[in-house]
Design a protein around this motif. Structure first.
Motif, short mmCIF file in Angstrom:
data_model
loop_
_atom_site.label_atom_id
_atom_site.label_comp_id
_atom_site.label_asym_id
_atom_site.label_seq_id
_atom_site.Cartn_x
_atom_site.Cartn_y
_atom_site.Cartn_z
N UNK A 240 0.84 -1.19 0.00
CA UNK A 240 0.00 0.00 0.00
C UNK A 240 0.88 1.24 0.00
N UNK A 241 0.38 2.30 -0.62
CA UNK A 241 1.08 3.58 -0.60
C UNK A 241 0.73 4.38 0.65
N UNK A 242 -0.32 3.97 1.37
CA UNK A 242 -0.72 4.68 2.58
C UNK A 242 0.30 4.47 3.69
N UNK A 243 0.35 5.42 4.62
CA UNK A 243 1.16 5.22 5.82
C UNK A 243 0.50 4.14 6.67
N UNK A 244 1.31 3.30 7.29
CA UNK A 244 0.79 2.15 8.04
C UNK A 244 1.13 2.30 9.52
N UNK A 245 0.11 2.16 10.36
CA UNK A 245 0.28 2.33 11.81
C UNK A 245 -0.32 1.15 12.56
N UNK A 246 0.22 0.91 13.75
CA UNK A 246 -0.40 -0.02 14.68
C UNK A 246 0.02 0.35 16.10
N UNK A 247 -0.34 -0.51 17.04
CA UNK A 247 -0.10 -0.24 18.46
C UNK A 247 0.95 -1.20 19.01
N UNK A 248 1.58 -0.89 20.14
CA UNK A 248 2.63 -1.76 20.68
C UNK A 248 2.17 -3.19 20.96
N UNK B 145 8.44 -5.11 8.68
CA UNK B 145 7.81 -3.81 8.43
C UNK B 145 8.22 -2.78 9.47
N UNK B 146 8.36 -3.21 10.73
CA UNK B 146 8.78 -2.30 11.79
C UNK B 146 10.24 -1.89 11.60
N UNK B 147 11.11 -2.87 11.34
CA UNK B 147 12.54 -2.58 11.19
C UNK B 147 12.82 -1.65 10.02
N UNK B 148 12.05 -1.79 8.95
CA UNK B 148 12.26 -0.95 7.77
C UNK B 148 11.64 0.43 7.91
N UNK B 149 10.82 0.61 8.94
CA UNK B 149 10.13 1.88 9.13
C UNK B 149 8.83 1.98 8.36
N UNK B 150 8.46 0.90 7.66
CA UNK B 150 7.22 0.92 6.88
C UNK B 150 6.00 0.92 7.80
N UNK B 151 6.11 0.23 8.93
CA UNK B 151 5.04 0.20 9.93
C UNK B 151 5.48 1.01 11.14
N UNK B 152 4.67 1.99 11.50
CA UNK B 152 4.97 2.85 12.63
C UNK B 152 4.12 2.44 13.83
N UNK B 153 4.77 2.24 14.95
CA UNK B 153 4.07 1.86 16.18
C UNK B 153 3.82 3.10 17.02
N UNK B 154 2.55 3.30 17.40
CA UNK B 154 2.20 4.47 18.21
C UNK B 154 1.23 4.07 19.32
N UNK B 155 1.35 4.75 20.43
CA UNK B 155 0.43 4.58 21.55
C UNK B 155 -0.61 5.69 21.46
N UNK B 156 -1.90 5.36 21.38
CA UNK B 156 -2.91 6.42 21.29
C UNK B 156 -3.01 7.23 22.57
#
Length: 200
Positions: free
Chosen positions: A24-32, A51-62
């Motif tokens: 996907x071209x969208x930014x990708x997010x998830x939670x810890x 995905x996390x190591x490459x920075x493609x998936x960003x982990x965020x705490x809401x």
């Protein structure tokens, strides 16, 4: 066409179903919590870690504010008891991203998450299912003495007889495009899409 940034919020069910953050071209997010929910050594866990190591998936705490909003909506709809803390945070992260100006979509096969997302006018998409057909508002009831309780009732057992409570739909609305026609290509994955369009 909107000039807003687009993002997807991905839960555990999406990775288990084969979601690939590179499709996907969208930014990708998830939670810890997603890192703890996937089994070590599984393909889903491997895709997640890459995905996390490459920075493609960003982990965020809401934020606490977004979590409270997600909890409030889930209680109003009667889905709160069916959702884990991680599920609530997935919804909350989508709320937070929307507040930050994103056009977010939750990628999940969890029907309760989809139902609450619909309530909050958040877009959602499924991978292995067609998604929810009806937008449901639940009510709790005792199967023994038939006493009913509001959907945000805090206890699991009936105050009259002690029987474990169950839930049933109080109201439902058919979601347009819910009969399988509403399929969208999402990278290489076919997803059923539900948006913020209200049912009839």
């Amino acid at each position: 066409m909107s000039d807003k940034r687009r993002a997807v919020v991905v839960d555990t069910t999406a990775f288990i179903a084969g979601f690939d953050a590179y499709n996907t071209y969208d930014e990708v997010y998830s939670i810890p919590e997603i890192e703890r929910e996937l089994m070590r050594g599984s393909m889903a866990k491997t895709r997640l870690e890459m995905a996390i190591k490459s920075g493609r998936l960003k982990i965020r705490e809401p934020t606490s504010k977004a979590i409270r909003e997600a909890e409030s909506a889930s209680k109003e709809m009667g889905d709160f008891q069916s959702l884990s803390e991680a599920d609530i945070k997935i919804i909350a992260l989508a709320i937070q991203l929307r507040d930050e100006g994103y056009e977010p979509r939750i990628i999940t096969d969890d029907f309760s998450i989809q139902n609450v997302a619909k309530k909050l006018s958040l877009e959602y998409a499924s991978i292995t299912t067609h998604g929810i057909k009806y937008h449901l508002k639940w009510i709790l009831y005792c199967p023994a003495c038939r006493k009913t309780y509001p959907p945000d009732y805090k206890f699991e057992n009936c105050e009259n007889c002690g029987t474990k409570l169950k839930r049933k739909p109080l109201s439902k609305a058919l979601i347009r495009g819910s009969k399988g026609q509403n399929k969208k290509e999402f990278g290489k994955l076919k997803l059923s899409e539900g948006g913020d369009e209200r049912g009839p």
